[in-house]
Design an enzyme around this catalytic site. Structure first.
Site, PDB file in Angstrom:
ATOM      1  N   LYS A 190     -22.383  -2.730 -29.106  1.00 10.04           N
ATOM      2  CA  LYS A 190     -21.639  -3.239 -27.838  1.00 10.04           C
ATOM      3  C   LYS A 190     -22.946  -4.204 -27.235  1.00 10.04           C
ATOM      4  O   LYS A 190     -22.764  -5.078 -26.558  1.00 10.04           O
ATOM      5  CB  LYS A 190     -21.307  -1.869 -26.936  1.00 10.04           C
ATOM      6  CG  LYS A 190     -20.142  -1.281 -27.520  1.00 10.04           C
ATOM      7  CD  LYS A 190     -19.783  -0.150 -26.512  1.00 10.04           C
ATOM      8  CE  LYS A 190     -18.344   0.491 -26.812  1.00 10.04           C
ATOM      9  NZ  LYS A 190     -18.118   1.639 -25.876  1.00 10.04           N
ATOM     10  N   GLN A 206     -20.924   6.145 -22.288  1.00  9.10           N
ATOM     11  CA  GLN A 206     -20.108   6.332 -23.629  1.00  9.10           C
ATOM     12  C   GLN A 206     -19.529   7.720 -23.706  1.00  9.10           C
ATOM     13  O   GLN A 206     -20.011   8.407 -23.270  1.00  9.10           O
ATOM     14  CB  GLN A 206     -21.248   5.900 -24.692  1.00  9.10           C
ATOM     15  CG  GLN A 206     -20.717   6.187 -26.074  1.00  9.10           C
ATOM     16  CD  GLN A 206     -19.718   4.997 -26.324  1.00  9.10           C
ATOM     17  OE1 GLN A 206     -19.702   3.826 -25.803  1.00  9.10           O
ATOM     18  NE2 GLN A 206     -18.666   5.455 -27.423  1.00  9.10           N
ATOM     19  N   ASP A 249     -14.665  -0.261 -18.241  1.00  7.26           N
ATOM     20  CA  ASP A 249     -13.920   0.441 -19.456  1.00  7.26           C
ATOM     21  C   ASP A 249     -12.390   0.808 -18.950  1.00  7.26           C
ATOM     22  O   ASP A 249     -11.526   0.865 -19.797  1.00  7.26           O
ATOM     23  CB  ASP A 249     -14.435   1.834 -19.658  1.00  7.26           C
ATOM     24  CG  ASP A 249     -15.314   1.855 -20.872  1.00  7.26           C
ATOM     25  OD1 ASP A 249     -14.929   1.362 -22.028  1.00  7.26           O
ATOM     26  OD2 ASP A 249     -16.420   2.693 -20.818  1.00  7.26           O
TER      27      ASP A 249
HETATM   28  N1  GUN Z   1     -15.609   6.343 -26.606  1.00  9.59           N
HETATM   29  C1  GUN Z   1     -14.613   5.812 -27.571  1.00  9.59           C
HETATM   30  N2  GUN Z   1     -14.158   4.614 -27.131  1.00  9.59           N
HETATM   31  C2  GUN Z   1     -14.726   4.227 -25.889  1.00  9.59           C
HETATM   32  C3  GUN Z   1     -14.631   3.161 -25.062  1.00  9.59           C
HETATM   33  O1  GUN Z   1     -14.088   2.384 -25.331  1.00  9.59           O
HETATM   34  N3  GUN Z   1     -15.462   3.283 -23.917  1.00  9.59           N
HETATM   35  C4  GUN Z   1     -16.464   4.423 -23.731  1.00  9.59           C
HETATM   36  N4  GUN Z   1     -16.968   4.403 -22.806  1.00  9.59           N
HETATM   37  N5  GUN Z   1     -16.381   5.434 -24.580  1.00  9.59           N
HETATM   38  C5  GUN Z   1     -15.547   5.481 -25.789  1.00  9.59           C
END
Ligand code: GUN
Length: 286
Positions: free
Chosen positions: A52, A96, A119
Site C-alpha cells: 500500500k 491495518q 477504508d
Molecule cells: N485487512 C484486510 N483488508 C483490509 C483493508 O482493506 N483495510 C484494512 N485497514 N485492513 C484490512
C-alpha cells in the site's frame, strides 16, 4: 475459455488518474497524506502495508508510518488516532486489520474522523453507503465494482451472489451491487446448498477466505467470477476459487494474485486523494 480480468491493468488506470490528481493538489500546495497504523508483527499485514505504501509513493501520496508492538494499549492506540485526526497533513487514516485480540477494533474504527476514513469502515460511512449517499467506500468491494465497470460487465438486473458477509468485503459488496441494480444474494456458513445458490449467479463474488472452495459445481456456465480470497497455503498464494476448474466455465474470471488485490490498494490511494481534495476545497471554499 474465460476472459481474464486483469486487476493489475485496471489498477494502473486508477493509479494513473490518482497520480494526475495528486499533482494538481501539489500545485495548490497540498501533498495528499495517509497515516498507516500497523500493530503487531503479522507478516501478511506487514506485506499488505508495504505494498500500500509503495502504491502511495508512486502516486505522490506521502505516508506517515505508525508501527507498534502487539502489546500496545487501547489508550495509546486511541492517542495515535486522535493525533492523526487533528493533523492537517493527514487526509486519510488506515489501521491495518486484524488488530490483536486485546484491542477493540470497533472502537478504534469509530474513533477515526469519518472524513479521514479512507477504508470506508466507519459506521457513519457504512451508514451513508446504506442510504446511497456519497462517502469513502471500502476499498476491496469498491475496487471490484471498478473492475466490473472496466470490463463492461452488465450489473443492472444481473443475479449477483456474494459468498461471505464480512464488514470489510461481503456486506459493503452486497450494498454496492444492490445500488447498481443487481439482484443480490448474500451467502455464508449457514447457507443451505451453497453450490446450488451460487449456480444461480451471473456474477459470483467469493470472499470467504477458504482456499479453492469454489469449484465447478458452484458456477453457472458464462458467469463472471470474482475471487477476493488471498489464502497463504503450502502451495503459495491461492484464492477462494479453484481457478483451473472454474476458468473453462466462466465468461470472465479474476486470477489470484493479480486480480482484486491490486485494486484494493489502488482504491485506497484514490480514496486518500478524494479526502485530500475535499479537505482542500473546504479550506478554499465557503
Ligand atoms: N485487512 C484486510 N483488508 C483490509 C483493508 O482493506 N483495510 C484494512 N485497514 N485492513 C484490512
Amino acid at each position: 475459455m474465460a476472459r481474464i480480468i486483469d486487476g493489475t491493468e485496471v489498477a494502473r488506470t486508477v493509479l494513473r488518474d490518482a497520480t494526475r490528481r495528486a499533482a494538481l493538489l501539489k500545485e495548490r500546495g497540498v501533498t495528499p497524506g495517509l497515516a498507516v497504523v500497523l500493530v503487531g508483527d503479522d507478516p501478511a499485514s506487514a506485506t499488505y502495508v508495504r505494498m500500500k505504501e509503495r502504491d502511495c509513493a508512486e502516486a505522490g501520496v506521502q505516508t506517515f508510518d505508525h508501527r507498534f508492538p502487539a502489546d500496545i494499549s487501547q489508550t495509546e492506540l486511541d492517542a495515535v488516532i486522535d493525533r492523526c485526526n487533528e493533523d492537517p497533513d493527514v487526509h486519510g487514516i488506515l489501521v491495518q486489520m486484524p488488530l490483536p485480540g486485546h484491542l477493540d477494533a470497533e472502537a478504534t474504527i469509530a474513533r477515526i474522523d469519518p472524513d479521514k476514513d479512507v477504508d470506508g469502515f466507519h459506521p457513519a460511512n457504512l451508514g451513508r453507503l446504506v442510504r446511497g449517499l456519497d462517502a469513502p467506500r471500502a476499498c476491496t468491494p469498491w475496487g471490484v465494482m471498478k473492475m466490473l465497470e472496466y470490463y463492461g460487465v452488465r450489473i443492472e438486473g444481473a443475479d449477483a451472489v456474494v459468498i461471505g458477509r464480512s464488514t470489510i468485503v461481503g456486506k459493503p459488496m452486497a450494498l454496492m451491487l444492490l445500488e447498481a441494480n443487481a439482484t443480490v444474494t448474500v451467502c455464508h456458513s449457514r447457507t443451505r446448498d451453497l453450490a446450488k445458490v451460487c449456480r444461480q449467479a451471473d456474477i459470483l463474488i467469493a470472499a470467504v477466505g477458504r482456499p479453492r472452495m469454489v469449484t465447478a459445481e458452484y458456477v453457472k456456465p458464462g458467469a463472471v467470477v470474482i475471487d477476493v480470497g488471498i489464502n497463504r497455503t503450502d502451495a503459495g498464494l491461492v484464492g477462494d476459487v479453484d481457478f483451473e476448474a472454474v476458468e473453462p466455465l466462466a465468461s470472465a474470471i479474476t486470477p489470484v494474485p493479480g486480480g482484486v488485490g491490486p485494486m484494493t490498494r489502488a482504491m485506497l490511494v484514490a480514496n486518500t486523494i478524494d479526502s485530500a481534495t475535499a479537505a482542500t476545497s473546504d479550506v478554499g471554499g465557503a
